[in-house]
Write a protein that holds these residues in place. Structure first.
Motif, short mmCIF file in Angstrom:
data_model
loop_
_atom_site.label_atom_id
_atom_site.label_comp_id
_atom_site.label_asym_id
_atom_site.label_seq_id
_atom_site.Cartn_x
_atom_site.Cartn_y
_atom_site.Cartn_z
N SER A 2 9.48 14.12 -0.65
CA SER A 2 9.99 13.80 -1.89
C SER A 2 10.26 12.30 -1.70
CB SER A 2 11.09 14.48 -2.48
OG SER A 2 10.55 15.58 -2.73
N ARG A 3 11.10 11.76 -0.63
CA ARG A 3 11.42 10.21 -0.58
C ARG A 3 10.29 9.46 -0.32
NH1 ARG A 3 15.75 9.64 4.25
NH2 ARG A 3 15.17 7.86 3.92
N PHE A 4 9.22 9.91 0.59
CA PHE A 4 8.10 9.21 0.53
C PHE A 4 7.36 9.08 -0.71
CE2 PHE A 4 3.45 8.54 1.63
CZ PHE A 4 3.69 7.37 2.56
N ALA A 5 7.11 10.26 -1.34
CA ALA A 5 6.27 10.31 -2.50
C ALA A 5 6.79 9.40 -3.62
CB ALA A 5 6.22 11.75 -3.09
N LEU A 6 8.33 9.45 -3.88
CA LEU A 6 8.73 8.55 -4.84
C LEU A 6 8.96 7.08 -4.53
CD1 LEU A 6 10.64 8.63 -7.20
CD2 LEU A 6 12.76 8.68 -5.73
N ALA A 7 8.88 6.82 -3.04
CA ALA A 7 8.77 5.30 -2.75
C ALA A 7 7.40 4.90 -3.10
CB ALA A 7 9.19 5.28 -1.29
N ASN A 8 6.26 5.91 -3.09
CA ASN A 8 4.78 5.50 -3.50
C ASN A 8 4.71 5.81 -4.61
OD1 ASN A 8 3.54 4.20 -0.59
ND2 ASN A 8 5.41 5.69 0.10
#
Length: 309
Positions: free
Chosen positions: A64-70
């Motif tokens: 989720s953190r990576f997806a949100l940042a991208n």
């Protein structure tokens, strides 16, 4: 087209590391291992789903953190019982919606051109993304006929240099997705049934590929990404006189004064004590290497120190 990240495995080959950090959440220079698969799927897919099982919350947070940042959204399919690869996709059908599904394993780091895979899509076929086999003695192989049909699979160790390696990316046609048997289930019997009907195909793609199935393979992956450099996360603490050579210090980690690290990865909040000297080591999880320790080719975890394999 929709996308499925297979992130629910138990990580047996990654043990004992996977008891503390789940494989999809392992840090690769500030990104989770699952980021590679997500980066391939996100530009091509309307909806993205990841399945979860062991350490489900840690995997969910990492993705989720990576997806949100991208700028990407991922839905999650939780499995109270491990459902297998095909079973995981079958269980996620309500979240995926109609259409073909681009499936990706989350235990590899790749930079592949998947355009040939997408171009080969057919409603009644599964298509595997393959590369020329780098080491048939280490991994099983896929045999292709001249028209791209899969004719069989060769067990590792048989040394057939005419086979191809499955990269972990595959495209399931809409009819294939709809016909998946109820979970649990693995892909092997699904592929075999499709192969017998001439509906299992392979396309050779280009680009870089590395697996990260064991603690040693994970260390080698990070070192390959480093090249000749070292890397420290912005949220790490590294003493000014610590010396790092081809080493990575991850988020929340600490390296104290006078420590010397050569070809090492420190991750998962680990600490390295003052004056320690480490070479070819992986230090992971809530653990502190004692001051003045000398370690080589070691896996350092909260449960103890073992040879790195």
């Amino acid at each position: 087209m929709n996308g499925m990240l297979l992130a629910a495995g138990c990580g047996e080959r990654m043990e004992p590391l996977s008891s503390f950090i789940p494989k999809p959440a392992l840090e690769v220079l500030g990104e989770p291992l699952a980021a590679s698969a997500l980066r391939h799927l996100a530009p091509r897919c309307r909806r993205l789903v990841a399945n979860l099982h062991r350490h489900s919350e840690a995997v969910r947070l990492a993705i989720s953190r990576f997806a949100l940042a991208n700028g990407t959204e991922v839905a999650f399919s939780r499995e109270t019982v491990l459902l297998g690869g095909a079973g995981g996709v079958a269980a996620a059908r309500p979240l995926l919606g109609p259409g073909p599904v681009l499936v990706a394993n989350t235990d590899v780091w790749a930079e592949l051109d998947l355009d040939p895979l997408v171009a080969a899509s057919a409603e009644d076929c599964a298509v595997l993304a393959l590369i020329p086999h780098p080491d048939p003695r280490r991994w099983s192989g896929v045999e292709l006929d001249p028209r791209g049909g899969v004719t069989g699979f060769v067990a590792r160790g048989e040394g057939n240099d005419k086979t191809y390696l499955f990269t972990g990316f595959q495209l399931l046609g809409e009819q294939v997705v709809a016909a998946l048997p109820p979970p649990p289930g693995e892909f092997a019997p699904v592929w075999e049934e499709l192969r017998r009907r001439g509906r299992l195909r392979g396309v050779v793609v280009s680009g870089a590929w590395r697996e990260a199935g064991t603690p040693l393979a994970y260390l080698e992956l990070v070192l390959a990404r480093l090249g000749d450099a070292s890397w420290c996360h912005a949220a790490s603490l590294v003493a000014a006189d610590a010396r790092l050579v081809r080493s990575a210090v991850g988020e929340g980690c600490r390296v104290d004064a006078g420590a010397r690290l050569t070809a090492c990865v420190v991750t998962g909040g680990a600490a390295v004590g003052a004056g320690s000297e480490l070479r070819n080591c992986l230090v992971a999880g809530p653990v502190a290497v004692p001051a003045g320790a000398h370690l080589e080719h070691a896996l350092v975890l909260p449960t103890g120190i073992t040879p790195l394999r």
